[in-house]
Design a protein around this motif. Structure first.
Motif, PDB file in Angstrom:
ATOM      1  N   ILE A 137     -15.149  -3.246  40.209  1.00 49.70           N
ATOM      2  CA  ILE A 137     -15.096  -1.934  39.541  1.00 49.70           C
ATOM      3  C   ILE A 137     -16.352  -1.754  38.682  1.00 49.70           C
ATOM      4  CG2 ILE A 137     -13.846  -0.514  37.859  1.00 49.70           C
ATOM      5  CD1 ILE A 137     -11.259  -1.756  38.825  1.00 49.70           C
ATOM      6  N   ILE A 138     -16.980  -0.590  38.853  1.00 48.27           N
ATOM      7  CA  ILE A 138     -18.215  -0.304  38.102  1.00 48.27           C
ATOM      8  C   ILE A 138     -17.997   0.942  37.246  1.00 48.27           C
ATOM      9  CG2 ILE A 138     -20.703   0.218  38.334  1.00 48.27           C
ATOM     10  CD1 ILE A 138     -20.025  -2.369  39.747  1.00 48.27           C
ATOM     11  N   ASN A 139     -18.433   0.877  35.994  1.00 42.35           N
ATOM     12  CA  ASN A 139     -18.453   2.089  35.158  1.00 42.35           C
ATOM     13  C   ASN A 139     -19.796   2.207  34.450  1.00 42.35           C
ATOM     14  OD1 ASN A 139     -18.054   4.298  33.573  1.00 42.35           O
ATOM     15  ND2 ASN A 139     -16.347   3.457  32.363  1.00 42.35           N
ATOM     16  N   CYS A 140     -20.636   3.084  34.997  1.00 39.94           N
ATOM     17  CA  CYS A 140     -21.914   3.410  34.330  1.00 39.94           C
ATOM     18  C   CYS A 140     -21.893   4.865  33.895  1.00 39.94           C
ATOM     19  CB  CYS A 140     -23.085   3.169  35.282  1.00 39.94           C
ATOM     20  SG  CYS A 140     -23.395   1.439  35.587  1.00 39.94           S
ATOM     21  N   ALA A 141     -20.677   5.434  33.778  1.00 39.98           N
ATOM     22  CA  ALA A 141     -20.589   6.865  33.427  1.00 39.98           C
ATOM     23  C   ALA A 141     -20.245   7.032  31.947  1.00 39.98           C
ATOM     24  CB  ALA A 141     -19.570   7.552  34.316  1.00 39.98           C
ATOM     25  N   ARG A 142     -18.990   6.829  31.601  1.00 36.94           N
ATOM     26  CA  ARG A 142     -18.584   6.941  30.203  1.00 36.94           C
ATOM     27  C   ARG A 142     -17.436   5.981  29.920  1.00 36.94           C
ATOM     28  NH1 ARG A 142     -22.684   8.582  28.979  1.00 36.94           N
ATOM     29  NH2 ARG A 142     -23.273  10.434  27.812  1.00 36.94           N
ATOM     30  N   GLY A 143     -17.503   5.347  28.749  1.00 31.82           N
ATOM     31  CA  GLY A 143     -16.413   4.483  28.310  1.00 31.82           C
ATOM     32  C   GLY A 143     -15.137   5.304  28.226  1.00 31.82           C
ATOM     33  N   GLY A 144     -14.009   4.693  28.650  1.00 30.41           N
ATOM     34  CA  GLY A 144     -12.742   5.418  28.542  1.00 30.41           C
ATOM     35  C   GLY A 144     -12.264   5.965  29.875  1.00 30.41           C
ATOM     36  N   ILE A 145     -13.150   6.040  30.874  1.00 27.38           N
ATOM     37  CA  ILE A 145     -12.690   6.510  32.196  1.00 27.38           C
ATOM     38  C   ILE A 145     -11.848   5.392  32.823  1.00 27.38           C
ATOM     39  CG2 ILE A 145     -13.417   7.296  34.500  1.00 27.38           C
ATOM     40  CD1 ILE A 145     -15.967   8.421  33.168  1.00 27.38           C
ATOM     41  N   VAL A 146     -12.351   4.157  32.659  1.00 30.74           N
ATOM     42  CA  VAL A 146     -11.580   2.981  33.099  1.00 30.74           C
ATOM     43  C   VAL A 146     -10.959   2.374  31.837  1.00 30.74           C
ATOM     44  CG1 VAL A 146     -11.708   0.713  34.203  1.00 30.74           C
ATOM     45  CG2 VAL A 146     -13.232   2.563  34.969  1.00 30.74           C
ATOM     46  N   GLU A 148     -10.015  -0.105  29.332  1.00 33.20           N
ATOM     47  CA  GLU A 148     -10.613  -1.436  29.148  1.00 33.20           C
ATOM     48  C   GLU A 148      -9.572  -2.543  29.068  1.00 33.20           C
ATOM     49  OE1 GLU A 148     -13.244  -1.099  25.770  1.00 33.20           O
ATOM     50  OE2 GLU A 148     -14.752  -0.027  26.961  1.00 33.20           O
ATOM     51  N   SER A 149      -8.460  -2.263  28.407  1.00 30.50           N
ATOM     52  CA  SER A 149      -7.487  -3.337  28.245  1.00 30.50           C
ATOM     53  C   SER A 149      -6.824  -3.650  29.597  1.00 30.50           C
ATOM     54  CB  SER A 149      -6.526  -2.906  27.143  1.00 30.50           C
ATOM     55  OG  SER A 149      -5.263  -3.283  27.408  1.00 30.50           O
ATOM     56  N   ASP A 150      -6.544  -2.616  30.407  1.00 28.75           N
ATOM     57  CA  ASP A 150      -5.953  -2.851  31.736  1.00 28.75           C
ATOM     58  C   ASP A 150      -6.964  -3.549  32.653  1.00 28.75           C
ATOM     59  OD1 ASP A 150      -3.841  -1.575  30.688  1.00 28.75           O
ATOM     60  OD2 ASP A 150      -3.937   0.217  31.943  1.00 28.75           O
ATOM     61  N   LEU A 151      -8.231  -3.202  32.490  1.00 20.68           N
ATOM     62  CA  LEU A 151      -9.268  -3.839  33.315  1.00 20.68           C
ATOM     63  C   LEU A 151      -9.359  -5.327  32.951  1.00 20.68           C
ATOM     64  CD1 LEU A 151     -11.600  -3.613  35.371  1.00 20.68           C
ATOM     65  CD2 LEU A 151     -13.122  -3.052  33.474  1.00 20.68           C
ATOM     66  N   TYR A 152      -9.269  -5.602  31.663  1.00 15.18           N
ATOM     67  CA  TYR A 152      -9.336  -6.998  31.193  1.00 15.18           C
ATOM     68  C   TYR A 152      -8.236  -7.821  31.883  1.00 15.18           C
ATOM     69  CZ  TYR A 152      -9.107 -10.995  28.031  1.00 15.18           C
ATOM     70  OH  TYR A 152      -9.087 -12.273  27.519  1.00 15.18           O
ATOM     71  N   ASP A 153      -7.000  -7.293  31.857  1.00 17.04           N
ATOM     72  CA  ASP A 153      -5.880  -8.032  32.455  1.00 17.04           C
ATOM     73  C   ASP A 153      -6.130  -8.265  33.945  1.00 17.04           C
ATOM     74  OD1 ASP A 153      -4.687  -7.963  30.013  1.00 17.04           O
ATOM     75  OD2 ASP A 153      -3.348  -6.275  30.485  1.00 17.04           O
ATOM     76  N   ALA A 154      -6.641  -7.243  34.632  1.00 18.85           N
ATOM     77  CA  ALA A 154      -6.848  -7.348  36.082  1.00 18.85           C
ATOM     78  C   ALA A 154      -7.994  -8.310  36.406  1.00 18.85           C
ATOM     79  CB  ALA A 154      -7.123  -5.976  36.674  1.00 18.85           C
ATOM     80  N   LEU A 155      -8.964  -8.400  35.519  1.00 14.57           N
ATOM     81  CA  LEU A 155     -10.079  -9.330  35.732  1.00 14.57           C
ATOM     82  C   LEU A 155      -9.596 -10.764  35.498  1.00 14.57           C
ATOM     83  CD1 LEU A 155     -12.809  -7.239  33.962  1.00 14.57           C
ATOM     84  CD2 LEU A 155     -13.150  -8.257  36.220  1.00 14.57           C
ATOM     85  N   GLU A 190     -18.818   2.186  21.095  1.00 12.58           N
ATOM     86  CA  GLU A 190     -20.181   1.649  21.242  1.00 12.58           C
ATOM     87  C   GLU A 190     -20.827   1.523  19.879  1.00 12.58           C
ATOM     88  OE1 GLU A 190     -22.289   4.005  24.133  1.00 12.58           O
ATOM     89  OE2 GLU A 190     -20.975   3.392  25.740  1.00 12.58           O
ATOM     90  N   PRO A 191     -21.439   0.390  19.521  1.00 15.19           N
ATOM     91  CA  PRO A 191     -21.471  -0.841  20.306  1.00 15.19           C
ATOM     92  C   PRO A 191     -20.081  -1.495  20.398  1.00 15.19           C
ATOM     93  CG  PRO A 191     -22.536  -1.143  18.150  1.00 15.19           C
ATOM     94  CD  PRO A 191     -22.170   0.292  18.246  1.00 15.19           C
ATOM     95  N   PRO A 192     -19.837  -2.260  21.481  1.00 13.53           N
ATOM     96  CA  PRO A 192     -18.492  -2.782  21.733  1.00 13.53           C
ATOM     97  C   PRO A 192     -18.193  -4.072  20.965  1.00 13.53           C
ATOM     98  CG  PRO A 192     -19.923  -3.320  23.566  1.00 13.53           C
ATOM     99  CD  PRO A 192     -20.777  -2.581  22.580  1.00 13.53           C
ATOM    100  N   LEU A 193     -18.324  -3.994  19.648  1.00 13.97           N
ATOM    101  CA  LEU A 193     -18.161  -5.203  18.834  1.00 13.97           C
ATOM    102  C   LEU A 193     -16.737  -5.726  18.984  1.00 13.97           C
ATOM    103  CD1 LEU A 193     -20.029  -3.936  15.634  1.00 13.97           C
ATOM    104  CD2 LEU A 193     -20.905  -5.426  17.448  1.00 13.97           C
ATOM    105  N   GLY A 194     -16.619  -7.019  19.247  1.00 11.87           N
ATOM    106  CA  GLY A 194     -15.295  -7.637  19.351  1.00 11.87           C
ATOM    107  C   GLY A 194     -14.559  -7.265  20.625  1.00 11.87           C
ATOM    108  N   ASN A 195     -15.204  -6.595  21.559  1.00 15.58           N
ATOM    109  CA  ASN A 195     -14.536  -6.185  22.793  1.00 15.58           C
ATOM    110  C   ASN A 195     -14.246  -7.421  23.656  1.00 15.58           C
ATOM    111  OD1 ASN A 195     -14.014  -5.171  25.436  1.00 15.58           O
ATOM    112  ND2 ASN A 195     -15.054  -3.266  24.897  1.00 15.58           N
ATOM    113  N   LYS A 196     -12.971  -7.590  24.022  1.00 14.01           N
ATOM    114  CA  LYS A 196     -12.536  -8.799  24.756  1.00 14.01           C
ATOM    115  C   LYS A 196     -13.215  -8.917  26.125  1.00 14.01           C
ATOM    116  CE  LYS A 196      -8.145  -8.092  24.947  1.00 14.01           C
ATOM    117  NZ  LYS A 196      -6.804  -8.261  25.427  1.00 14.01           N
TER     118      LYS A 196
END
Ligand code: NAD
Ligand code: MLT
Length: 539
Positions: free
Chosen positions: A230-239, A241-248, A264-270
């Motif tokens: 999965i790629i997101n180079c558009a805008r944060g929030g379209i995918v 993040e927490s659901d993506l983390y679990d799937a990764l 942004e910046p994604p400080l502390g982002n899991k």
């Protein structure tokens, strides 16, 4: 003294600043990094502000806009501009959407390859002294299916490049025509689900809107193949993040490539802790050419808009980008007059306004839907609203008219059809209030004359120009003569007369006059026996 003042609140490429300076009529203040508190105090002294993403152009900032007429964003996304607040103040908002398309496209391809082949990990592994070839078993793009959500400028360019890699490309974008997708060799699907199910790699290229926010959550990931990228180079929030983390973490998603984040910046982002996440700090647009591109574009556009020459890439008046064809300009002027007529004759509090575009002239939309502005109508709807509010409000513009309706809870809708009341070439304005509903329709004839042809159920033929006496009366002999006598006695010359009646015994008339009609004359007319109502209307 220069005619205009422009403040630039971010670092934009020098080429753009040079264009502003070279115009000769603009004083340019370069204030990158200026804080909103300070900016708020001085913003009203400037005709235009140009920013990248450093300045949040909030409702508070434009509350007292002073001279401010233009907000220019050196980039695509307008997430940092409160377009609704700016529009309500009549300020044009424009972006520079084409300047960084290739930069963002190439980053998408780069991050896709990085994720598929774990290139950044392999790079740091080797540089740390290891020679670990087994660990970097990759994912081949050739013969795989790429699903693109949002087949616009960047999505389309990604498609072309992915096909060069031998990928099959499919897309979901309900707002484009199938032939646009076919032109770049992409199969356009009608549902998001179908694209999700078939994709080996999924990339999103939509703006962040209420529709696209959380477009990809655990539910959508659940529909995808195991081992998807999965790629997101558009805008944060379209995918999400927490659901993506679990799937990764679970391995359902093989890897993700991300340039943009919910915060942004994604400080502390899991997500940053995961080995199979490949990230960049929102650098999609960061190439020398991309930055030059957006700076040049926004500077040229702001200069043109300041001089009133063109409003290219204005998102809150998209139809001002290019002049309307002459025939359609006549419809634009006509529907504005119809809005004025409705405002002068309708009784009660408006609840709903409908614009119906009838016939072949309206088949093609004259401007593309803009996803940046919260409201996006065809020019005719905007013109109708402007005409309607012009009668009762001050400082109404094509920019703020849709928001005036929104603030008054007036439900606005626009539609197209082939035929309306016997006519097959028409524009219709329907207004519903808490007391009544009125339908006004007009057309442009082949000899270019512009007429109102329908008022409620009455068929008419009125040239929509000048001052009129409108009256409704019981359909019996003598009334029209008496009205004419009152007008004549008061030296009011009749230029034209159009009347219509219905079997039920009611009649209406629009009398076009050369001289103003005073309240005294109107009162005299209203006393005529059989007259139900009379008003003066100015179009
Ligand atoms: P674009 O307007 O050309 O394309 C967007 C496409 O998304 C349009 O075709 C539109 O029809 C489609 N779309 C809108 N809503 C949709 C929905 N609900 N479902 C499916 N499709 C939908 O824009 P673009 O220039 O291609 O930019 C795309 C995105 O990339 C924007 O969000 C922009 O801000 C972002 N961007 C990011 C960077 C970066 O630095 N990472 C750089 C440039 C652009
Ligand atoms: C854009 O919207 O143009 C990009 O995200 C780049 C930027 O923010 O400058």
């Amino acid at each position: 003294m220069a005619q205009f003042k422009v403040i630039v609140t971010d670092n934009i490429a020098r080429e753009g600043v040079d264009i502003l300076k070279r115009d000769g009529s603009i004083d340019v203040d370069l204030r990158p990094g200026i804080k909103n508190d300070e900016l708020k105090k001085i913003i009203g002294d400037y005709d235009a502000i140009i920013t990248r993403s450093g300045t949040a152009v909030t409702a508070e900032l434009v509350e007292n806009p002073g001279k401010l007429k233009i907000i220019g964003r050196a980039g695509v996304g307008l997430d940092n501009v409160d377009i609704e607040a700016a529009s309500k103040k009549g300020i044009i908002v424009m972006n520079a959407p084409t300047g960084n398309t290739f930069a963002a496209t190439e980053l998408t391809m780069g991050i896709m390859l990085a994720a598929a082949r774990k290139i950044p990990l392999a790079n740091s592994s080797l540089k740390s002294g290891k020679w670990d070839r087994k660990k970097f078993m990759g994912f081949q793009l050739y013969n795989k299916t790429l699903g693109i959500i949002g087949l616009g400028r960047i999505g389309g360019n990604v498609a072309v490049r992915a096909k060069g890699f031998g990928m099959k490309v499919i897309a979901y974008d309900p707002y484009i025509k199938k032939n646009k997708a076919e032109a770049v060799g992409v199969k356009l699907y009608d549902t998001l689900e179908d694209v999700l199910k078939e994709s080996d790699v999924l990339t999103v290229h939509t703006p962040l809107t209420s529709e696209t926010q959380n477009m990809i959550t655990a539910r959508e990931i659940g529909m995808m193949k195991g081992g998807v990228i999965i790629i997101n180079c558009a805008r944060g929030g379209i995918v999400n993040e927490s659901d993506l983390y679990d799937a990764l973490e679970s391995g359902k998603v093989f890897a993700a490539g991300i340039d943009v984040f919910e915060e942004e910046p994604p400080l502390g982002n899991k997500l940053l802790e995961l080995e199979n996440v490949f990230v960049t700090p929102h650098i999609g647009a960061n190439t020398i050419e991309g930055q030059e591109g957006v700076a040049l574009l926004i500077a040229e556009q702001v200069v043109d808009a300041l001089h009133g020459r063109a409003y290219v890439n204005a998102v809150n008046i998209p139809f001002m980008k290019t002049p309307l064809p002459e025939h359609m300009q006549r419809y634009f002027d006509l529907v504005q007059k119809m809005g004025k007529l409705a405002a002068q004759l309708v009784k009660g509090r408006p609840e709903e306004i409908k614009i119906i575009m009838v016939g072949k002239n309206f088949e093609e939309d004259l401007c593309e839907r803009t996803f940046d502005a919260p409201i996006s109508y065809q020019p005719f709807t905007v013109a109708a609203l402007k005409g309607f509010f012009d009668i009762t409000l001050k400082d109404v513009s094509y920019i703020n008219a849709p928001y005036l309706a929104k603030d008054r809870n007036i439900l606005v809708s626009e539609s197209k059809t082939d035929q309306f009341d016997k006519f097959n070439d028409l524009i219709v304005f329907i207004i519903k209030t808490d007391q009544e509903e009125k339908t006004i329709a007009g057309t442009v004839f082949s000899d270019r004359s512009v007429r109102i042809v329908l008022f409620d159920r009455f068929h008419l033929d009125i040239i929509a120009e000048g001052t009129f006496l409108y009256f409704r009366n019981i359909d019996r002999p003598g009334i029209i003569g008496k009205v004419g006598t009152v007008l004549g006695n008061n030296q009011i010359n009749i230029a034209g007369f159009d009347l219509a009646r219905q079997s039920g015994g009611a009649a209406i008339a629009f009398v076009s006059v050369d001289n103003p009609i005073s309240k005294k004359v109107l009162d005299e007319i209203l006393k005529i026996d059989g007259l139900i109502e009379a008003r003066v209307v100015r179009l």
